[in-house]
Every structure is written in structure tokens, then in C-alpha cells.
Design a protein around this motif. Structure first.
Motif, PDB file in Angstrom:
ATOM      1  N   GLU A  80       0.819  -1.388  -0.062  1.00  0.00           N
ATOM      2  CA  GLU A  80      -0.052   0.114  -0.287  1.00  0.00           C
ATOM      3  C   GLU A  80       0.898   1.249  -0.198  1.00  0.00           C
ATOM      4  OE1 GLU A  80      -3.360  -0.038   2.634  1.00  0.00           O
ATOM      5  OE2 GLU A  80      -3.366  -2.151   3.087  1.00  0.00           O
ATOM      6  N   TYR A  81       0.489   2.134  -0.437  1.00  0.00           N
ATOM      7  CA  TYR A  81       0.991   3.599  -0.567  1.00  0.00           C
ATOM      8  C   TYR A  81       1.552   4.046   0.725  1.00  0.00           C
ATOM      9  CZ  TYR A  81       2.070   8.394  -1.048  1.00  0.00           C
ATOM     10  OH  TYR A  81       2.769   9.745  -1.007  1.00  0.00           O
ATOM     11  N   ASP A  82       2.905   4.550   0.914  1.00  0.00           N
ATOM     12  CA  ASP A  82       3.538   4.911   1.987  1.00  0.00           C
ATOM     13  C   ASP A  82       3.682   3.831   3.006  1.00  0.00           C
ATOM     14  OD1 ASP A  82       4.869   7.446   3.312  1.00  0.00           O
ATOM     15  OD2 ASP A  82       3.031   7.440   4.468  1.00  0.00           O
ATOM     16  N   HIS A  83       3.710   2.695   2.606  1.00  0.00           N
ATOM     17  CA  HIS A  83       4.284   1.512   3.319  1.00  0.00           C
ATOM     18  C   HIS A  83       5.724   1.055   3.065  1.00  0.00           C
ATOM     19  CE1 HIS A  83       0.064   1.588   4.666  1.00  0.00           C
ATOM     20  NE2 HIS A  83       0.157   0.447   5.432  1.00  0.00           N
ATOM     21  N   PHE A  84       6.588   1.175   3.987  1.00  0.00           N
ATOM     22  CA  PHE A  84       8.008   0.722   3.703  1.00  0.00           C
ATOM     23  C   PHE A  84       8.223  -0.662   4.244  1.00  0.00           C
ATOM     24  CE2 PHE A  84       8.131   5.322   3.568  1.00  0.00           C
ATOM     25  CZ  PHE A  84       8.809   5.490   2.594  1.00  0.00           C
ATOM     26  N   ILE A  85       9.177  -1.330   3.441  1.00  0.00           N
ATOM     27  CA  ILE A  85       9.702  -2.826   4.437  1.00  0.00           C
ATOM     28  C   ILE A  85      10.734  -2.093   5.270  1.00  0.00           C
ATOM     29  CG2 ILE A  85      10.901  -4.779   3.541  1.00  0.00           C
ATOM     30  CD1 ILE A  85       9.910  -4.620   0.872  1.00  0.00           C
ATOM     31  N   THR A  86      10.763  -2.597   6.499  1.00  0.00           N
ATOM     32  CA  THR A  86      11.506  -2.113   7.317  1.00  0.00           C
ATOM     33  C   THR A  86      13.033  -2.265   7.027  1.00  0.00           C
ATOM     34  OG1 THR A  86       9.746  -3.032   9.247  1.00  0.00           O
ATOM     35  CG2 THR A  86      12.046  -2.602   9.721  1.00  0.00           C
ATOM     36  N   PRO A  87      13.906  -1.305   7.184  1.00  0.00           N
ATOM     37  CA  PRO A  87      15.209  -1.431   6.566  1.00  0.00           C
ATOM     38  C   PRO A  87      15.951  -2.317   7.498  1.00  0.00           C
ATOM     39  CG  PRO A  87      14.829   0.731   7.662  1.00  0.00           C
ATOM     40  CD  PRO A  87      13.610   0.298   7.796  1.00  0.00           C
ATOM     41  N   LEU A  88      16.891  -2.678   6.658  1.00  0.00           N
ATOM     42  CA  LEU A  88      18.011  -3.555   7.411  1.00  0.00           C
ATOM     43  C   LEU A  88      19.157  -2.720   7.695  1.00  0.00           C
ATOM     44  CD1 LEU A  88      18.168  -6.561   4.544  1.00  0.00           C
ATOM     45  CD2 LEU A  88      17.054  -6.787   6.891  1.00  0.00           C
ATOM     46  N   GLY A  89      19.952  -3.245   8.656  1.00  0.00           N
ATOM     47  CA  GLY A  89      20.961  -2.752   9.095  1.00  0.00           C
ATOM     48  C   GLY A  89      21.334  -2.362  10.717  1.00  0.00           C
ATOM     49  N   GLY A 134       3.978   0.633  -5.565  1.00  0.00           N
ATOM     50  CA  GLY A 134       4.501   0.871  -6.722  1.00  0.00           C
ATOM     51  C   GLY A 134       5.406   0.332  -7.619  1.00  0.00           C
ATOM     52  N   LYS A 135       6.485   1.058  -8.023  1.00  0.00           N
ATOM     53  CA  LYS A 135       7.737   0.421  -8.639  1.00  0.00           C
ATOM     54  C   LYS A 135       8.834   0.121  -7.840  1.00  0.00           C
ATOM     55  CE  LYS A 135       6.754   2.148 -13.434  1.00  0.00           C
ATOM     56  NZ  LYS A 135       7.275   3.012 -14.456  1.00  0.00           N
ATOM     57  N   GLY A 158       3.356 -10.324  15.271  1.00  0.00           N
ATOM     58  CA  GLY A 158       3.860 -11.740  14.755  1.00  0.00           C
ATOM     59  C   GLY A 158       3.631 -11.591  13.457  1.00  0.00           C
ATOM     60  N   ILE A 159       2.754 -10.736  12.855  1.00  0.00           N
ATOM     61  CA  ILE A 159       2.694 -10.635  11.288  1.00  0.00           C
ATOM     62  C   ILE A 159       2.963  -9.231  10.877  1.00  0.00           C
ATOM     63  CG2 ILE A 159       0.817 -12.180  11.214  1.00  0.00           C
ATOM     64  CD1 ILE A 159      -1.190  -9.731  10.857  1.00  0.00           C
ATOM     65  N   ARG A 160       3.480  -9.163   9.658  1.00  0.00           N
ATOM     66  CA  ARG A 160       3.980  -7.788   8.999  1.00  0.00           C
ATOM     67  C   ARG A 160       2.605  -6.904   9.061  1.00  0.00           C
ATOM     68  NH1 ARG A 160       7.313  -8.551   3.630  1.00  0.00           N
ATOM     69  NH2 ARG A 160       5.431  -9.775   3.161  1.00  0.00           N
ATOM     70  N   HIS A 161       2.812  -5.835   9.954  1.00  0.00           N
ATOM     71  CA  HIS A 161       1.265  -5.139   9.657  1.00  0.00           C
ATOM     72  C   HIS A 161       1.746  -3.688   9.945  1.00  0.00           C
ATOM     73  CE1 HIS A 161      -2.901  -4.461  11.139  1.00  0.00           C
ATOM     74  NE2 HIS A 161      -2.875  -5.392  10.364  1.00  0.00           N
ATOM     75  N   SER A 162       3.007  -3.068  10.016  1.00  0.00           N
ATOM     76  CA  SER A 162       3.107  -1.576  10.075  1.00  0.00           C
ATOM     77  C   SER A 162       3.398  -0.921   8.706  1.00  0.00           C
ATOM     78  CB  SER A 162       4.262  -1.480  11.057  1.00  0.00           C
ATOM     79  OG  SER A 162       5.590  -1.659  10.472  1.00  0.00           O
ATOM     80  N   LYS A 163       3.678   0.538   9.000  1.00  0.00           N
ATOM     81  CA  LYS A 163       4.132   1.349   7.668  1.00  0.00           C
ATOM     82  C   LYS A 163       5.606   1.427   7.629  1.00  0.00           C
ATOM     83  CE  LYS A 163       1.930   4.943   6.797  1.00  0.00           C
ATOM     84  NZ  LYS A 163       1.479   6.357   7.102  1.00  0.00           N
ATOM     85  N   GLY A 164       6.198   0.442   8.334  1.00  0.00           N
ATOM     86  CA  GLY A 164       7.774   0.485   8.245  1.00  0.00           C
ATOM     87  C   GLY A 164       8.447   0.266   9.688  1.00  0.00           C
TER      88      GLY A 164
END
Length: 246
Positions: A80-89, A134-135, A158-164
């Protein structure tokens, strides 16, 4: 103390604890922190089939990292728009990005995105996150770790559910806050004479306060028994647009 204070816990087998300890050490070494010791470190596995947080400690660089405890979390849900995959690092928790506390108010969807009033928001500053819509591509996102709505959303950790961001149980939030598990930078400011409103007066700060949150992705193909999915009844109670909260 973790067992006594944290109500949402995962029983991670010893073999898995060791495997994650090795993953933690590898990641730290990749970020020039291979000799880190004498402080707690928080690690999150963002894998869709895990969604867990671990607290580790070792006294000296020659020692093996030992797991203190683990809890379920929710990380970024793409699609969904404005939803990020939580960054690694490896992310430093520093007063340069000052924490704040939840007001406990509801958003337009009647969700307390930061949890009940007075929950601490661990602010990790701006991070480069992968867009989940998007892309794709990379954009800046504000990366935080915080509690979530206690009545509607904590049950589906326990499931992916946030915006990042990384959503954690309220009892874990209180544990990290009360014992200063990630507060090395804040402790240094207080010892220099600074007064920080975000810190509570009744804190019992550990002498081994840390400052790093490590995010990894084990890319597991199946769900381990020690990290079960939330039940169907809990998921059925999740209101519409609940994943639009932070």
C-alpha cells in the motif's frame, strides 16, 4: 527480569538462539562493531515467517552472545502507498533523535498507533527504506520502534502489519524504558548534567545500557514453531485500515 516483566514472550530453542547470535555477530562485524560487548543489543528478524525481537548480551568480545529474551513484533507490510519494508542494518539509538511519549489518542481510524498514553517511542531518525508500493525503490522514512494499540493490534503482533516501523508489545516497551536497555546515549547526557523530560524518575537503569538495534532478515521459507502466527480470532478483530498506523 525479562521473564517477570514481559508478558509476550517467545520460547526460542537453544539451537536457534545460537544461530541468531552468530547472525548478530556477523552483522555487527559488517558495520565495524565486531568487538562490541558489555552492553545489551536488540535484534529484529523482519522475515515474514518470523517477526520477532531478541535481546542479546555478552560481557567481552571473546564471549558468545547470549539471548536474554524474545518477543513477537510487527514490521513493515508492503503493498500500500506509504508503506515501507523495514530497513536492514545497524541503527544507533541516540538523543540526537530524541525519543518522545505517546499521547494515547486515536487516529481517524480509531487506532492508538503509538499505544496507550505514556508509552515511549524509540526514535531512530531518518533511514533509507525500500518502498513497498508502486515500482519500489528507496526513499527516506522515519524509523521508530514503539508499542501499538493495546486493544486491537497488540494481539496480532507476529505478522507484518506496520508502515515500516517496528511495533512491540507494551510490556516490552516498558521493560526497555524502565531498565534503560537502549539508553547508553541518554545516560551519558544525564551524567553530564542534562535533564531529559522523556526519562521517568523511577527508572532502574542497567549498568550495561546499549545503543544499537540490529535488523536482519533470515528469509525463512516456513514458520518456526517457536514463533506462532496470531490466532484467527485476534486477526478477525482487526479493524479496517488498522495497518495505516505507524
Amino acid at each position: 527480569m525479562f521473564t517477570k516483566d514481559v508478558t509476550r514472550r517467545l520460547k526460542v530453542p537453544a539451537t536457534e538462539q545460537r544461530a541468531y547470535a552468530e547472525r548478530l555477530q556477523t552483522t555487527l562485524a559488517e558495520h565495524a562493531l565486531g568487538n562490541l560487548s558489555g552492553q545489551y543489543v536488540v535484534m529484529v528478524d523482519r522475515s515474514a515467517n518470523v517477526q520477532a525481537l531478541f535481546i542479546y548480551f555478552r560481557a567481552a568480545p571473546a564471549d558468545t552472545w547470549q539471548m536474554i529474551g524474545a518477543s513477537p513484533v510487527s514490521t513493515g507490510r508492503p503493498g500500500e502507498y506509504d508503506h515501507f519494508i523495514t530497513p536492514l542494518g545497524v541503527f544507533e539509538h541516540t538523543p540526537a533523535n530524541m525519543d518522545f511519549r505517546s499521547e494515547g489518542t486515536q487516529n481517524e481510524n480509531h487506532i492508538r498507533g503509538y499505544g496507550k498514553r505514556d508509552m515511549r517511542i524509540f526514535d531512530l531518525g531518518w533511514a533509507q527504506g525500500e518502498r513497498g508500493w508502486g515500482k519500489g525503490g528507496i526513499s527516506q522514512m522515519r524509523f521508530q520502534m514503539h508499542a501499538t494499540d493495546p486493544d486491537r493490534l497488540e494481539q496480532v503482533l507476529g505478522i507484518r502489519h506496520s508502515k515500516g516501523c517496528v511495533r512491540i508489545p507494551a510490556s516490552l516497551n516498558t521493560f526497555l524504558d524502565h531498565y534503560g536497555i537502549l539508553d547508553a546515549g541518554y545516560v551519558a547526557l544525564v551524567e553530564s548534567g542534562k535533564s531529559l523530560w522523556v526519562l521517568k524518575s523511577d527508572r532502574e537503569v542497567t549498568p550495561w545500557a546499549g545503543r544499537y538495534i540490529v535488523v536482519v532478515d533470515s528469509e525463512r521459507k516456513s514458520r518456526p514453531a517457536w514463533s506462532p502466527l496470531p490466532g484467527g480470532k485476534a486477526r478477525a478483530k482487526v479493524p479496517a485500515a488498522a495497518d495505516t498506523a505507524d
